[in-house]
Design a protein around this motif. Sequence first.
Motif, PDB file in Angstrom:
ATOM      1  N   GLN A 184      -7.239   1.053   0.325  1.00  0.00           N
ATOM      2  CA  GLN A 184      -7.658  -0.342  -0.379  1.00  0.00           C
ATOM      3  C   GLN A 184      -9.280  -0.236  -0.225  1.00  0.00           C
ATOM      4  O   GLN A 184      -9.846   0.132   0.783  1.00  0.00           O
ATOM      5  N   PRO A 203      -3.166 -11.597  -6.010  1.00  0.00           N
ATOM      6  CA  PRO A 203      -2.199 -10.649  -6.631  1.00  0.00           C
ATOM      7  C   PRO A 203      -1.194 -11.469  -7.460  1.00  0.00           C
ATOM      8  O   PRO A 203      -0.689 -12.387  -6.932  1.00  0.00           O
ATOM      9  N   ASP A 218      -4.244   0.795  -9.675  1.00  0.00           N
ATOM     10  CA  ASP A 218      -3.690  -0.612  -9.172  1.00  0.00           C
ATOM     11  C   ASP A 218      -2.466  -0.666  -9.044  1.00  0.00           C
ATOM     12  O   ASP A 218      -1.613  -0.228  -9.801  1.00  0.00           O
ATOM     13  N   ASP A 277       1.495  -4.023  -2.476  1.00  0.00           N
ATOM     14  CA  ASP A 277       0.007  -3.744  -2.051  1.00  0.00           C
ATOM     15  C   ASP A 277       0.133  -3.826  -0.541  1.00  0.00           C
ATOM     16  O   ASP A 277      -0.627  -3.042   0.139  1.00  0.00           O
ATOM     17  N   THR A 278       0.803  -4.689  -0.005  1.00  0.00           N
ATOM     18  CA  THR A 278       1.086  -4.930   1.284  1.00  0.00           C
ATOM     19  C   THR A 278       1.218  -3.790   2.219  1.00  0.00           C
ATOM     20  O   THR A 278       0.913  -3.535   3.049  1.00  0.00           O
ATOM     21  N   LEU A 313      -6.590  -6.747  -3.265  1.00  0.00           N
ATOM     22  CA  LEU A 313      -5.471  -5.899  -2.632  1.00  0.00           C
ATOM     23  C   LEU A 313      -4.624  -4.952  -3.068  1.00  0.00           C
ATOM     24  O   LEU A 313      -4.179  -4.032  -2.726  1.00  0.00           O
ATOM     25  N   TRP A 314      -4.891  -4.870  -4.636  1.00  0.00           N
ATOM     26  CA  TRP A 314      -3.931  -3.805  -5.669  1.00  0.00           C
ATOM     27  C   TRP A 314      -4.682  -2.612  -5.438  1.00  0.00           C
ATOM     28  O   TRP A 314      -4.121  -1.529  -6.173  1.00  0.00           O
ATOM     29  N   HIS A 315      -5.968  -2.603  -5.631  1.00  0.00           N
ATOM     30  CA  HIS A 315      -6.709  -1.247  -5.946  1.00  0.00           C
ATOM     31  C   HIS A 315      -6.952  -0.042  -4.866  1.00  0.00           C
ATOM     32  O   HIS A 315      -7.484  -0.526  -3.816  1.00  0.00           O
TER      33      HIS A 315
END
Length: 160
Positions: A132, A19, A111, A118-119, A138-140
């Motif tokens: 997710q 990312p 996204d 994202d986390t 990780l962003w989707h």
Amino acid sequence: MRFVGTVLALAGALAFLGPIAVASADAANPFDVSDPTVGRLDPALLAAVQHATTAAAAEGIPMTITSGWRTPEFQQQLLDDAIQTYGSYNAARQYVQTPQQSKHVSGQAVDIGGKSADTWLIANGARFGLCQIYANELWHFELAVDAHGVCPPLLPNAAS
């Protein structure tokens, strides 16, 4: 639209850089429904992202949309670019869906960007219905919880 930033972010992901931070000028505010990448999202997904954004902000985590709704033509361009990068359709498909299969084209995927967003969303998204989907992205996120509020197992990649 934010195509340049989205292409750069996806190119970074395709290059296995993980990312990458996207400049704030390229990221959409999840409440800016005048932006078609936000406003053309499925209403349920948009509401979930907005609720998650508010909750994350309360914890000091900024959340943006680095890519939301996409035209079929833009999705095809992303796939074509990935084919150029990886040298084959099969390799490209591990990272990019076809326009016919992309949940972005139907407004059912987003996204997420922002430092640690994202986390945060991976850890907290299920309470908003957001999951997710792909282990390599990780962003989707998509609305995907089951009746018990549990996210499905991760798929290895977009070709899965």
